[in-house]
Design an enzyme around this catalytic site. Structure first.
Site, PDB file in Angstrom:
ATOM      1  CB  CYS A 277      -0.891  -0.025   1.240  1.00 37.21           C
ATOM      2  SG  CYS A 277      -1.691   1.527   1.628  1.00 37.21           S
TER       3      CYS A 277
ATOM      4  CG  HIS B 153      -0.932   3.080   6.082  1.00 38.37           C
ATOM      5  ND1 HIS B 153      -2.137   3.011   5.417  1.00 38.37           N
ATOM      6  CD2 HIS B 153      -1.067   4.061   7.018  1.00 38.37           C
ATOM      7  CE1 HIS B 153      -2.980   3.888   5.928  1.00 38.37           C
ATOM      8  NE2 HIS B 153      -2.361   4.544   6.890  1.00 38.37           N
TER       9      HIS B 153
ATOM     10  CB  CYS C 108      -3.377  -0.347   5.485  1.00 37.54           C
ATOM     11  SG  CYS C 108      -4.491  -0.432   4.070  1.00 37.54           S
TER      12      CYS C 108
END
Length: 211
Positions: free
Chosen positions: A98, A101, A169
């Site tokens: 991601c 994050h 996340c």
């Protein structure tokens, strides 16, 4: 020595930038700083080699930035005995990260296209998924990127892409909902213009995944 990454792709819009790659020492220093920030001691035995290991791992995990998915699709075959129906490669497992994050995205992609006189090796479709996955991503962008490069390079009558993935996340932080799956899809050409082709694609994907 410092290195410059030419035509460094930006995952969000496909534009290219020239970016200076940090040195090995700079990367390891950054990892050491993060270890200190967590509250641990980077000089203890178990962490002494962690900065070097992380730098090595990141080269592999984000190796997609140095690869061109269009090149993978460059060799095609025209001897298809008149076949012009859907080609579908299902359950292409991948792991990405991601971009918000930098934690894992784990999932599988289903890619179909309607050839227009030529086809590409099936492994090349999986390779395209892998290249885009080995970059910082959002699932939405990755779905569009896979469809876009196949449409641009092969120029088929249409492309269909569906991705199912779990985002760490969501599972590891924040709302902490394990097992939640995100589904994205995109269609081009005949798939986009003809809802029946979309239904056929989804049905073919789902029929093999029952039970």
């Amino acid at each position: 020595m410092d290195a410059v990454i030419k035509n460094f792709p930006r995952a969000e819009d496909g534009q290219a930038l020239d970016i200076k790659r940090p040195t090995q020492a700079e990367v390891e220093a950054a990892v050491r700083t993060l270890l200190l920030w967590t509250g641990d001691n980077p000089d203890r035995e178990g962490l002494k080699d962690t900065p070097r290991r992380v730098a090595k791992a990141y080269r592999e995990l984000f190796g997609g930035y140095g690869q061109d998915p269009a090149t993978e699709l460059g060799r095609t075959f025209e001897e298809v005995a008149g076949y012009d129906d859907m080609v579908l490669v299902k359950d292409i497992k991948f792991h990405s990260h991601c971009e918000h994050h930098m934690v894992p995205i784990i999932g599988r992609a289903h890619v179909g296209y309607l050839p227009d006189g030529r086809v590409v090796g099936l492994s090349k479709i999986a390779r395209v998924v892998d290249i885009f996955a080995h970059r910082l991503q959002t699932q939405e962008a990755m779905t569009a990127q896979i469809a876009g490069v196949i449409q641009d390079v092969l120029n088929p009558r249409g492309v269909a892409v569906m991705i199912e993935a779990e985002h760490m996340c969501m599972a590891m932080r924040g709302i902490r909902k394990q097992g939640s799956t995100t589904l994205t899809s995109t269609f081009t050409g005949s798939f986009k213009d003809n809802p029946e082709e979309q239904i056929r694609f989804v049905t073919m994907v789902r029929d093999g995944n029952r039970g």
